[in-house]
Write a protein that holds these residues in place. Structure first.
Motif, PDB file in Angstrom:
ATOM      1  N   ARG A  87       0.752  -1.155  -0.018  1.00 20.53           N
ATOM      2  CA  ARG A  87      -0.067  -0.029  -0.024  1.00 20.53           C
ATOM      3  C   ARG A  87       0.846   1.375  -0.087  1.00 20.53           C
ATOM      4  O   ARG A  87       0.516   2.207  -0.773  1.00 20.53           O
ATOM      5  CB  ARG A  87      -0.950   0.009   1.203  1.00 20.53           C
ATOM      6  N   VAL A  88       1.893   1.241   0.691  1.00 19.87           N
ATOM      7  CA  VAL A  88       2.720   2.646   0.655  1.00 19.87           C
ATOM      8  C   VAL A  88       3.545   2.698  -0.601  1.00 19.87           C
ATOM      9  O   VAL A  88       3.548   3.783  -1.186  1.00 19.87           O
ATOM     10  CB  VAL A  88       3.992   2.198   1.800  1.00 19.87           C
ATOM     11  N   ARG A  89       3.892   1.639  -1.224  1.00 24.59           N
ATOM     12  CA  ARG A  89       4.390   1.759  -2.835  1.00 24.59           C
ATOM     13  C   ARG A  89       3.381   2.244  -3.915  1.00 24.59           C
ATOM     14  O   ARG A  89       3.595   2.954  -4.617  1.00 24.59           O
ATOM     15  CB  ARG A  89       4.729   0.206  -3.208  1.00 24.59           C
ATOM     16  N   SER A  90       1.979   1.739  -3.434  1.00 21.90           N
ATOM     17  CA  SER A  90       1.121   2.187  -4.284  1.00 21.90           C
ATOM     18  C   SER A  90       0.482   3.916  -3.849  1.00 21.90           C
ATOM     19  O   SER A  90      -0.102   4.497  -4.776  1.00 21.90           O
ATOM     20  CB  SER A  90      -0.155   1.326  -4.301  1.00 21.90           C
ATOM     21  N   GLY A  91       0.787   4.158  -2.604  1.00 20.88           N
ATOM     22  CA  GLY A  91       0.188   5.328  -2.311  1.00 20.88           C
ATOM     23  C   GLY A  91      -1.212   5.309  -1.822  1.00 20.88           C
ATOM     24  O   GLY A  91      -1.787   6.480  -1.636  1.00 20.88           O
ATOM     25  N   ASP A  92      -1.769   4.133  -1.903  1.00 19.45           N
ATOM     26  CA  ASP A  92      -3.301   3.910  -1.443  1.00 19.45           C
ATOM     27  C   ASP A  92      -3.271   4.034   0.148  1.00 19.45           C
ATOM     28  O   ASP A  92      -3.236   3.044   0.736  1.00 19.45           O
ATOM     29  CB  ASP A  92      -3.930   2.668  -1.975  1.00 19.45           C
TER      30      ASP A  92
ATOM     31  N   ASP B 159       1.815  11.105   5.160  1.00 18.55           N
ATOM     32  CA  ASP B 159       2.479  12.213   5.515  1.00 18.55           C
ATOM     33  C   ASP B 159       3.940  11.399   6.044  1.00 18.55           C
ATOM     34  O   ASP B 159       4.941  12.351   5.958  1.00 18.55           O
ATOM     35  CB  ASP B 159       1.942  12.751   6.856  1.00 18.55           C
ATOM     36  N   GLU B 160       3.900  10.298   6.584  1.00 19.08           N
ATOM     37  CA  GLU B 160       5.176   9.556   7.065  1.00 19.08           C
ATOM     38  C   GLU B 160       5.658   9.236   5.759  1.00 19.08           C
ATOM     39  O   GLU B 160       7.208   8.830   5.996  1.00 19.08           O
ATOM     40  CB  GLU B 160       4.820   8.538   8.138  1.00 19.08           C
ATOM     41  N   THR B 161       5.198   8.513   4.702  1.00 18.30           N
ATOM     42  CA  THR B 161       6.086   7.795   4.112  1.00 18.30           C
ATOM     43  C   THR B 161       6.155   8.367   2.454  1.00 18.30           C
ATOM     44  O   THR B 161       7.058   7.761   1.733  1.00 18.30           O
ATOM     45  CB  THR B 161       5.119   6.509   3.650  1.00 18.30           C
ATOM     46  N   SER B 162       5.341   9.588   2.111  1.00 18.48           N
ATOM     47  CA  SER B 162       5.445   9.870   0.790  1.00 18.48           C
ATOM     48  C   SER B 162       6.734  10.574   0.214  1.00 18.48           C
ATOM     49  O   SER B 162       7.040  10.193  -0.947  1.00 18.48           O
ATOM     50  CB  SER B 162       4.243  11.165   0.550  1.00 18.48           C
ATOM     51  N   ALA B 163       7.469  10.960   1.099  1.00 17.67           N
ATOM     52  CA  ALA B 163       8.813  11.469   0.500  1.00 17.67           C
ATOM     53  C   ALA B 163       9.831  10.407   0.255  1.00 17.67           C
ATOM     54  O   ALA B 163      10.740  10.804  -0.739  1.00 17.67           O
ATOM     55  CB  ALA B 163       9.205  12.490   1.814  1.00 17.67           C
ATOM     56  N   ARG B 164       9.741   9.163   0.723  1.00 18.93           N
ATOM     57  CA  ARG B 164      10.739   8.244   0.334  1.00 18.93           C
ATOM     58  C   ARG B 164       9.916   6.989  -0.256  1.00 18.93           C
ATOM     59  O   ARG B 164      10.850   6.026  -0.309  1.00 18.93           O
ATOM     60  CB  ARG B 164      11.302   7.827   1.694  1.00 18.93           C
ATOM     61  N   ARG B 165       8.650   6.814  -0.450  1.00 19.62           N
ATOM     62  CA  ARG B 165       8.027   5.457  -0.892  1.00 19.62           C
ATOM     63  C   ARG B 165       8.634   5.003  -1.960  1.00 19.62           C
ATOM     64  O   ARG B 165       8.689   3.757  -2.535  1.00 19.62           O
ATOM     65  CB  ARG B 165       6.818   5.733  -1.107  1.00 19.62           C
ATOM     66  N   GLU B 166       9.545   5.698  -2.909  1.00 18.82           N
ATOM     67  CA  GLU B 166      10.122   5.136  -4.194  1.00 18.82           C
ATOM     68  C   GLU B 166      11.624   4.725  -3.552  1.00 18.82           C
ATOM     69  O   GLU B 166      12.381   4.074  -4.507  1.00 18.82           O
ATOM     70  CB  GLU B 166      10.197   6.382  -4.966  1.00 18.82           C
TER      71      GLU B 166
END
Length: 378
Positions: free
Chosen positions: A40-45, A52-59
């Motif tokens: 889910r973190v990888r997909s952004g769902d 807020d905690e993961t979007s900056a580095r999810r790639e």
């Protein structure tokens, strides 16, 4: 360590994606598990709090590189699914987070350098922390505490920093005991550089621990974040020296919020390095300790780790009643006095004085001479 396990790989990915503490991500993992959470973190769902905690580095998917870097220094990833996961000590973080303390977010996993079982190492453990710019007094006390605790079979937990931390680690190592260094950087980062050999020694017999991926550089905020792990991985925290505003005070406050025992070593009232300890004691936030035995009593088993009573200097007059003591104090060291004069000087009735003087003579506290009664020279 198997690096192809989906759960282990998911947690390694999530450790790099979110800067600790990440309470929203930890809650998501509790709900759907690490593998689904990573997907889910990888997909952004995700809910906004997790975004807020993961979007900056999810790639940032460097799982293979992290495992390779860890292997180079003999480190492994310990997860909540592993038997050695220190679930009981870390439960304090989970409970505090549930009470609204966002800084107490539990770790997703821990990178560990050292062959010792993490759970076994924290069965009996005490954190020893303090100032980097420690005095000679502080470093001596920290080393003595580290040695004594390790000798008693207690693991010494600290942060491998200069000053008190380093002295506590060295004390434990000198006792050939177990010590754990919790870092605010990757387990493969030798920080501070002059403690490289110290970290190697800790890794040989104890454990070097971090929730930051290999290669993560040190940063001030990371040291404050790792303090919650130092506080949670032990039964109590001893502050040897600390300024009023310091990382050691932060660790003590964290330990108190987690329901852990907080202990402080007193120092000279003129020392700025002891002002934080004295403030903890003055406000009732910590209990004073002056020896390893007192630390063990504070954090050990009830009734089993009591500190021995302190030796008190004994006086020949110990055990005398009030009137006997007054009669003895009235006796001169030189020329003797009559019982009547002793009665007048002591305020004890004459009949009682006549009875007490022979008793004092029998115990060697009084001597009868030609001029009267006097105090024994011995």
């Amino acid at each position: 360590m198997a690096t192809d396990d989906p759960t282990r790989r998911a947690r390694a990915y999530l450790l790099r994606v979110a800067e600790p503490p990440a309470p929203a991500l930890a809650a998501l993992i509790d709900v759907c598990g690490p593998v689904d959470a990573a997907a889910r973190v990888r997909s952004g769902d995700l809910p906004q709090s997790v975004l807020d905690e993961t979007s900056a580095r999810r790639e940032s998917d460097f799982v293979d590189a992290d495992f390779a870097a860890a292997a180079e220094v003999g480190a492994r990833l310990v997860t909540p699914e592993d038997a050695e996961w220190p679930a009981w000590p870390l439960l304090a973080l989970r409970n505090a987070c549930a009470r609204g303390f966002r800084w107490a977010g539990p770790p997703v996993a821990l990178w560990v350098r050292g062959s010792i079982s993490l759970d076994s190492a924290v069965q009996r453990s005490v954190s020893v922390v303090g100032a980097r710019a420690a005095t000679g007094y502080g470093e001596h006390v920290a080393a003595e505490f580290g040695y004594g605790l390790a000798e008693a079979g207690v693991s010494v937990v600290s942060g491998a920093a200069y000053g008190i931390d380093g002295a506590a680690h060295r004390g434990a190592l000198n006792a050939e005991g177990t010590t754990m260094a919790v870092l605010g950087c990757g387990v493969d980062v030798r920080y501070p550089a002059s403690h490289s050999r110290l970290l190697d020694r800790i890794g040989e017999t104890g454990a070097v621990v971090s929730e930051y991926p290999p290669g993560t550089p040190p940063a001030k905020h990371r040291f404050l974040v790792r303090n919650r792990l130092i506080a949670s991985l032990s039964a109590g925290t001893v502050v040897v020296e600390a300024g009023v505003r310091s990382g050691a005070r932060n660790t003590a406050s964290t330990a108190a919020a987690l329901g852990k025992t907080v202990l402080a070593v007193p120092g000279p009232i003129t020392s700025a390095m002891s002002s934080g300890c004295h403030e903890l004691l003055r406000t009732g936030s910590a209990t004073v300790v002056c020896s390893v035995a007192e630390v063990l009593e504070a954090v050990g088993q009830v009734g089993a780790d009591l500190a021995p009573a302190r030796d008190r200097p004994k006086r020949p007059t110990d055990g005398l009643g009030d009137q006997a003591l007054r009669v003895h104090e009235a006796l001169p060291r030189g020329n003797g006095l009559s019982p009547e004069r002793v009665s007048a000087m002591s305020g004890v009735p004459l009949a009682r004085v006549r009875a007490l003087l022979p008793e004092l003579e029998l115990t060697g506290l009084a001597v009868r001479g030609e001029e009267g009664w006097r105090r024994s020279r011995s």
